[in-house]
Design a protein around this motif. Structure first.
Motif, short mmCIF file in Angstrom:
data_model
loop_
_atom_site.label_atom_id
_atom_site.label_comp_id
_atom_site.label_asym_id
_atom_site.label_seq_id
_atom_site.Cartn_x
_atom_site.Cartn_y
_atom_site.Cartn_z
N TYR A 176 54.05 25.60 43.20
CA TYR A 176 53.58 26.50 42.14
C TYR A 176 54.43 27.77 42.06
O TYR A 176 54.03 28.75 41.43
N ALA A 177 55.60 27.73 42.65
CA ALA A 177 56.44 28.92 42.70
C ALA A 177 56.82 29.44 41.32
O ALA A 177 57.03 30.65 41.13
N ASN A 178 56.92 28.55 40.34
CA ASN A 178 57.35 28.96 39.01
C ASN A 178 56.20 29.19 38.04
O ASN A 178 56.43 29.40 36.84
N VAL A 179 54.97 29.15 38.53
CA VAL A 179 53.80 29.40 37.68
C VAL A 179 53.46 30.88 37.77
O VAL A 179 52.98 31.36 38.80
N ARG A 180 53.70 31.63 36.72
CA ARG A 180 53.62 33.09 36.77
C ARG A 180 52.22 33.61 37.06
O ARG A 180 52.06 34.68 37.63
N SER A 181 51.21 32.86 36.69
CA SER A 181 49.83 33.32 36.88
C SER A 181 49.34 33.09 38.31
O SER A 181 48.23 33.48 38.65
N THR A 182 50.17 32.49 39.13
CA THR A 182 49.78 32.12 40.49
C THR A 182 50.53 32.97 41.51
O THR A 182 51.71 33.25 41.35
N SER A 183 49.82 33.38 42.56
CA SER A 183 50.48 34.11 43.65
C SER A 183 49.94 33.59 44.98
O SER A 183 48.84 33.04 45.04
N PHE A 184 50.73 33.80 46.03
CA PHE A 184 50.36 33.30 47.35
C PHE A 184 50.37 34.43 48.36
O PHE A 184 51.15 35.38 48.26
N ALA A 185 49.49 34.29 49.36
CA ALA A 185 49.42 35.28 50.42
C ALA A 185 50.71 35.27 51.22
O ALA A 185 51.38 34.24 51.35
N GLU A 186 51.07 36.43 51.75
CA GLU A 186 52.32 36.54 52.50
C GLU A 186 52.29 35.61 53.71
O GLU A 186 51.35 35.60 54.49
N ASN A 187 53.33 34.82 53.83
CA ASN A 187 53.48 33.86 54.93
C ASN A 187 52.38 32.81 54.98
O ASN A 187 52.18 32.17 56.01
N ARG A 188 51.69 32.61 53.84
CA ARG A 188 50.64 31.59 53.77
C ARG A 188 50.81 30.78 52.49
O ARG A 188 50.15 31.04 51.48
N PRO A 189 51.70 29.79 52.48
CA PRO A 189 51.88 28.98 51.29
C PRO A 189 50.68 28.13 50.95
O PRO A 189 50.63 27.51 49.88
N ASP A 190 49.68 28.11 51.82
CA ASP A 190 48.46 27.34 51.58
C ASP A 190 47.36 28.16 50.93
O ASP A 190 46.33 27.61 50.54
N ILE A 191 47.56 29.46 50.78
CA ILE A 191 46.54 30.33 50.19
C ILE A 191 47.05 30.88 48.87
O ILE A 191 47.86 31.80 48.82
N GLY A 192 46.56 30.30 47.79
CA GLY A 192 46.97 30.72 46.46
C GLY A 192 45.81 31.30 45.68
O GLY A 192 44.63 31.11 46.03
N PHE A 193 46.14 32.01 44.62
CA PHE A 193 45.15 32.56 43.70
C PHE A 193 45.76 32.52 42.31
O PHE A 193 46.93 32.86 42.13
N ALA A 211 35.06 30.84 42.00
CA ALA A 211 34.39 31.67 41.00
C ALA A 211 35.19 32.93 40.67
O ALA A 211 35.23 33.35 39.51
N LEU A 212 35.84 33.53 41.66
CA LEU A 212 36.66 34.71 41.41
C LEU A 212 37.80 34.38 40.45
O LEU A 212 38.11 35.17 39.54
N GLN A 213 38.43 33.24 40.65
CA GLN A 213 39.53 32.84 39.78
C GLN A 213 39.05 32.54 38.37
O GLN A 213 39.70 32.90 37.37
N ILE A 214 37.91 31.88 38.27
CA ILE A 214 37.34 31.56 36.96
C ILE A 214 36.94 32.83 36.23
O ILE A 214 37.23 33.00 35.04
N ALA A 215 36.26 33.74 36.92
CA ALA A 215 35.81 34.98 36.28
C ALA A 215 36.98 35.82 35.80
O ALA A 215 36.93 36.44 34.73
N ALA A 216 38.05 35.86 36.58
CA ALA A 216 39.25 36.60 36.16
C ALA A 216 39.85 35.98 34.91
O ALA A 216 40.28 36.69 33.98
N TYR A 217 39.89 34.65 34.85
CA TYR A 217 40.43 33.95 33.68
C TYR A 217 39.58 34.22 32.45
O TYR A 217 40.11 34.39 31.34
N LEU A 218 38.27 34.29 32.62
CA LEU A 218 37.38 34.54 31.48
C LEU A 218 37.55 35.94 30.92
O LEU A 218 37.14 36.21 29.79
N GLY A 219 38.11 36.85 31.72
CA GLY A 219 38.39 38.19 31.22
C GLY A 219 37.51 39.28 31.78
O GLY A 219 37.66 40.46 31.40
N PHE A 220 36.60 38.96 32.69
CA PHE A 220 35.75 39.99 33.29
C PHE A 220 36.61 40.93 34.15
O PHE A 220 37.50 40.47 34.88
N ASN A 221 36.33 42.21 34.09
CA ASN A 221 37.13 43.17 34.87
C ASN A 221 36.29 43.91 35.91
O ASN A 221 36.77 44.86 36.54
#
Length: 300
Positions: A176-193, A211-221
């Motif tokens: 998922y390195a090229n998916v701009r909406s995705t990020s990974f924890a430092e030194n943890r390629p298994d932990i994405g958001f 749920a955190l990822q879904i709520a962020a996508y829906l636009g809740f701030n």
């Protein structure tokens, strides 16, 4: 799935495709160019699903995420509900008190063990239920399509997409390195958001992370979480008793996966000016990750 089809599938597909074996050959899907499933046919029935693209940024302001830790029993809920609520698993027990707008069930064990509650959830026409293809298959088989009145939003585990090979946890960061909406924890390629669930949702051993990822996508701030205790796994969830409680496996992954994942989520959401407040004052998720507040002080 019949043993014949299962054996045939295993004979004709390599092990990375094994997570699809209970859906083949009963399910047909099509995908949008952005990757999400946009049509679903199961056992010859067309299953209506919500367009995930139509949900992007559709909401704003605050939302309450209702997890199921024992601390929920200590809350005296304000009526009417002060903010829209997204329920997780057995939080439905609050439906006479809380007006749920969204729901998330990705735990197949919950679907298997709480069929009566699931039938009630899917019968609510005001609700949008986020679940996986495996979840939809179980609901259709056990509840029936005719009894599903809620809107179904089909989401996928980013590591286990339907009819695609499993991505090993250690390879997620690279894939998922090229998916701009995705990020990974430092030194943890298994932990994405991700903030775009069309590409898949990252698991961290708990539905609250989905749920955190879904709520962020829906636009809740602004997100308020109840029941995110993470420190009393021997106790029944707030809606259970000692006699009917389901096992919890969260303790096994708390330190190695769950806490690092929530820490990463906190960093991502803060960068996007999304506030997260943990309303479980004694939660094992520290206030260095999500600030803590008392429900009664926030909403009364």
């Amino acid at each position: 799935m019949s043993s014949f089809f299962k054996q045939l599938y295993r004979y004709t597909h390599k092990r990375p495709f094994r997570h699809n074996e209970n859906l083949w050959p009963y399910m047909r899907i099509s995908r949008a160019a952005s990757g999400e499933i946009i049509s679903l046919n199961f056992r010859g029935q067309v299953i209506p699903i919500v367009s995930l693209a139509s949900l992007a940024g559709a909401c704003s302001g605050p939302v309450m995420l209702a997890a199921t830790g024992p601390s929920v029993k200590d809350i005296h809920f304000k009526s009417p509900t002060p903010v829209p609520t997204m329920g997780l698993n057995g939080a439905w027990s609050l439906h006479n008190t809380v007006d749920f707008k969204f729901y998330v069930i990705v735990d197949m064990g919950f679907l298997d063990k709480r069929p009566e509650m699931v039938a009630e959830i899917v019968s609510d026409p005001k609700l949008t239920l986020f679940t996986t293809a495996h979840g939809i298959a179980r609901i259709v088989d056990r509840v029936s399509l005719a009894r599903i009145k809620c809107s179904l939003a089909l989401i996928e585990d980013a590591a286990f997409k339907i009819f695609q090979p499993k991505i090993p946890a250690t390879e997620l960061g690279r894939c998922y390195a090229n998916v701009r909406s995705t990020s990974f924890a430092e030194n943890r390629p298994d932990i994405g958001f991700t903030t775009d669930i069309r590409h898949g949702v990252f698991d961290a051993g708990t539905v609250a992370y989905w749920a955190l990822q879904i709520a962020a996508y829906l636009g809740f701030n602004e997100m308020y979480i109840i029941g995110l205790d993470m420190n009393n796994f021997n106790q029944p969830r707030f809606y259970e008793s000692e006699n009917n409680k389901l096992p919890s496996f969260l303790a096994e992954s708390l330190d190695e996966l769950i806490v690092p994942a929530f820490t990463h989520a906190s960093h991502v959401l803060k960068k996007k000016n999304i506030r997260v407040v943990n309303l479980s004052m004694k939660s094992a998720i520290s206030n260095h990750i999500f600030e803590k507040a008392d429900y009664h002080q926030v909403f009364f």
